[in-house]
Scaffold this active site. Structure first.
Site, PDB file in Angstrom:
ATOM      1  N   GLU A   1     -28.988 -36.463  -3.531  1.00  0.00           N
ATOM      2  CA  GLU A   1     -28.333 -35.144  -3.396  1.00  0.00           C
ATOM      3  C   GLU A   1     -28.829 -34.385  -2.166  1.00  0.00           C
ATOM      4  O   GLU A   1     -30.033 -34.170  -1.997  1.00  0.00           O
ATOM      5  CB  GLU A   1     -28.595 -34.326  -4.664  1.00  0.00           C
ATOM      6  CG  GLU A   1     -27.820 -33.023  -4.661  1.00  0.00           C
ATOM      7  CD  GLU A   1     -27.799 -32.316  -6.014  1.00  0.00           C
ATOM      8  OE1 GLU A   1     -27.946 -32.975  -7.058  1.00  0.00           O
ATOM      9  OE2 GLU A   1     -27.644 -31.088  -6.010  1.00  0.00           O
TER      10      GLU A   1
ATOM     11  N   LYS B   1     -31.040 -28.642 -15.144  1.00  0.00           N
ATOM     12  CA  LYS B   1     -30.637 -29.755 -14.272  1.00  0.00           C
ATOM     13  C   LYS B   1     -31.237 -29.546 -12.881  1.00  0.00           C
ATOM     14  O   LYS B   1     -31.692 -30.483 -12.225  1.00  0.00           O
ATOM     15  CB  LYS B   1     -29.113 -29.851 -14.225  1.00  0.00           C
ATOM     16  CG  LYS B   1     -28.564 -31.099 -13.547  1.00  0.00           C
ATOM     17  CD  LYS B   1     -28.390 -30.957 -12.048  1.00  0.00           C
ATOM     18  CE  LYS B   1     -27.812 -32.237 -11.435  1.00  0.00           C
ATOM     19  NZ  LYS B   1     -27.744 -32.152  -9.963  1.00  0.00           N
TER      20      LYS B   1
ATOM     21  N   ASP C   1     -40.525 -43.638 -15.289  1.00  0.00           N
ATOM     22  CA  ASP C   1     -39.317 -43.744 -16.101  1.00  0.00           C
ATOM     23  C   ASP C   1     -38.646 -42.366 -16.194  1.00  0.00           C
ATOM     24  O   ASP C   1     -39.080 -41.511 -16.965  1.00  0.00           O
ATOM     25  CB  ASP C   1     -39.742 -44.265 -17.483  1.00  0.00           C
ATOM     26  CG  ASP C   1     -38.602 -44.409 -18.468  1.00  0.00           C
ATOM     27  OD1 ASP C   1     -37.516 -43.853 -18.212  1.00  0.00           O
ATOM     28  OD2 ASP C   1     -38.810 -45.062 -19.503  1.00  0.00           O
TER      29      ASP C   1
ATOM     30  N   HIS D   1     -25.319 -26.537   1.456  1.00  0.00           N
ATOM     31  CA  HIS D   1     -24.773 -27.890   1.330  1.00  0.00           C
ATOM     32  C   HIS D   1     -23.926 -28.292   2.536  1.00  0.00           C
ATOM     33  O   HIS D   1     -23.691 -29.460   2.774  1.00  0.00           O
ATOM     34  CB  HIS D   1     -23.875 -27.986   0.088  1.00  0.00           C
ATOM     35  CG  HIS D   1     -24.626 -28.259  -1.176  1.00  0.00           C
ATOM     36  ND1 HIS D   1     -25.215 -29.469  -1.433  1.00  0.00           N
ATOM     37  CD2 HIS D   1     -24.887 -27.489  -2.264  1.00  0.00           C
ATOM     38  CE1 HIS D   1     -25.793 -29.431  -2.608  1.00  0.00           C
ATOM     39  NE2 HIS D   1     -25.619 -28.244  -3.137  1.00  0.00           N
TER      40      HIS D   1
HETATM   41  C1  MEV Z   1     -27.183 -28.667  -8.498  1.00  0.00           C
HETATM   42  O1  MEV Z   1     -27.571 -30.004  -8.398  1.00  0.00           O
HETATM   43  C2  MEV Z   1     -28.209 -27.848  -9.253  1.00  0.00           C
HETATM   44  C3  MEV Z   1     -27.838 -26.394  -9.501  1.00  0.00           C
HETATM   45  O2  MEV Z   1     -26.574 -26.323 -10.170  1.00  0.00           O
HETATM   46  C4  MEV Z   1     -28.930 -25.802 -10.348  1.00  0.00           C
HETATM   47  C5  MEV Z   1     -28.647 -24.408 -10.849  1.00  0.00           C
HETATM   48  O3  MEV Z   1     -27.464 -24.056 -11.018  1.00  0.00           O
HETATM   49  O4  MEV Z   1     -29.619 -23.680 -11.128  1.00  0.00           O
HETATM   50  C6  MEV Z   1     -27.679 -25.633  -8.202  1.00  0.00           C
END
Ligand code: MEV
Length: 421
Positions: A84, A262, A278, A376
């Protein structure tokens, strides 16, 4: 000079060529020529063939370096393996902001893992419990006889706890064997022990042992990290307040908490993969821990201190090792551990959780101010240029042009290629 004495705070690193970056890390982490050469070679096919079944080849991902990390007073440059874009830059930026107020303060528990033994078909639960507790010493001795090396290192089975659970198939006892796994992830050691205990557990209880397996909810192997993010570096107290408003949603809403967590795992997994650990175990443990109180919530917490700075904290299970497993076989995983300069699994846990906190801070900070798309764009535009068929020396030019026009599309990239022609 070992890397604790060198600073990880470096600006303009992204402007260096790959060759210059390699030269830098060679000096920072005292790498030999042979170790450096690992960076440009892929995993030996025979090694791959021994790692999993039905092997066809190997699969590469980029390794990038996260800079500026100061953790418990020590400088770290963190290798991150991820597909990413923006993640590495975001972590480095967060670490730079945290550095102003002393960096990350991390602390982790003993490396205690849990092995579960499920005991069914019991006539008398109370007397089974009593029998097991009365023979604790004997049970632990059998467990420890399975792993002499772990015992010599001060680890091994330390205790067990008994849980009584009701279920559609009747009441059962679940024994939790608690094993100090030292510098290993511990799955092999724990699984060997719980399997070896099945006969004595059945003898003592008169029941039937069914499942015998490690639990990935490693809630006795916890790492906690705290950092203060400087309000000036965040662009003022208004941005601290905006951050806290965004964070509040993650603290109350599972839909947002999932995405928020995430973002944490963007950092954590990248180092878990880099060190050959892992990542599914870490993911499973993290998300279960996020709902340990019965409601899924954020793994990080934030508040504003008296000075108006943002205080961030993370608390997360961290079942990772620096010995055994793929991390001992994969040359790049070995190299990444050398780059980090870590000496124990606990130290690696502290670095990993700090990276998770940094990653989360960076994401929520971007989301509560400029949004994440801006960051990005540059790499995204370059990828689009490549997809459109741009030659190596055209990529930057085409990407810059598309960003300037605010039109980052495959068709536009193709048009620009034709215009250049
Ligand atoms: C993207 O990989 C992760 C985000 O969505 C995390 C978040 O929203 O806090 C940017």
């Amino acid at each position: 000079m070992s890397n604790h004495k060198k600073t990880s705070k470096i600006s303009g690193f992204y402007k260096l060529s790959i060759k210059e970056r390699i030269e830098f890390i060679k000096n920072f982490s005292d790498l030999s020529e042979e170790e450096v050469s690992i960076l440009s070679s892929s995993l030996d096919i025979n090694t791959a063939d021994r790692m999993i079944e039905n092997v066809l080849g190997t699969f590469e991902l980029p390794i990038g370096l996260a800079l500026n990390f100061l953790i418990n007073g020590k400088d770290y440059i963190i290798p991150m393996v991820t597909e990413e874009s923006s993640v590495v830059a975001a972590a480095s930026n967060a670490a730079k902001i945290a550095r102003v107020k002393g960096g990350f303060i991390a602390d982790c528990s003993d490396p205690l893992m849990i092995g579960q033994i499920q005991i069914l078909k019991l006539n008398d639960i109370a007397s089974s419990v009593k029998e097991l507790l009365n023979h604790k010493k004997e049970i632990l001795k059998i467990a420890n006889a399975q792993d002499k090396i772990l015992n010599d290192l001060g680890g091994g089975a330390k205790d067990f706890e008994l849980r009584i659970l009701d279920s559609p198939i009747g009441k059962m006892i679940v024994m939790h064997l608690i094993v100090d796994v030292r510098d290993a992830m511990g799955a092999n050691a724990v699984n060997t022990m719980v399997e070896a205990l099945a006969p004595i557990v059945e003898d003592l209880t008169g029941g039937k042992v069914r499942l015998k397996i490690l639990s990935n909810l490693a809630d006795k192997r916890i790492v906690k990290v705290k950092a203060i993010f400087d309000k000036e570096k965040m662009g003022g107290e208004n941005n601290v307040d905006a951050f806290l408003e965004s964070y509040t949603l993650a603290s109350i809403d599972p839909y947002r908490a999932t995405t928020h967590n995430k973002g944490i795992m963007n950092g954590i997994d990248s180092l878990i993969i880099a060190t050959g650990n892992d990542f599914r175990a870490i993911e499973a443990g993290a998300h279960a821990y996020a709902s340990i109180d019965g409601r899924y919530t954020s793994l990080t917490k934030y508040h504003k201190n008296k000075n108006g700075d943002l205080v961030g904290e993370i608390e997360i299970p961290m079942a990772i090792g620096i010995v055994g497993g793929a991390g001992n076989i994969h040359p790049k995983a070995k190299l990444c551990k050398k780059i980090l300069g870590i000496k124990s699994a606990q130290e690696l846990s502290e670095v990993t959780a700090s990276l998770g906190l940094a990653q989360n801070f960076a994401a929520v900070f971007a989301l509560s101010t400029v949004g994440i798309q801006k960051g990005h764009m540059s790499l995204h535009a370059k990828n689009i240029a490549v997809m459109a068929g741009a030659k190596e020396n055209q990529i930057d030019k085409i990407a810059d042009q598309m960003i300037k026009e605010g039109n980052i599309k495959l068709d536009r990239a193709k048009e620009i290629i034709n215009e250049i022609k």
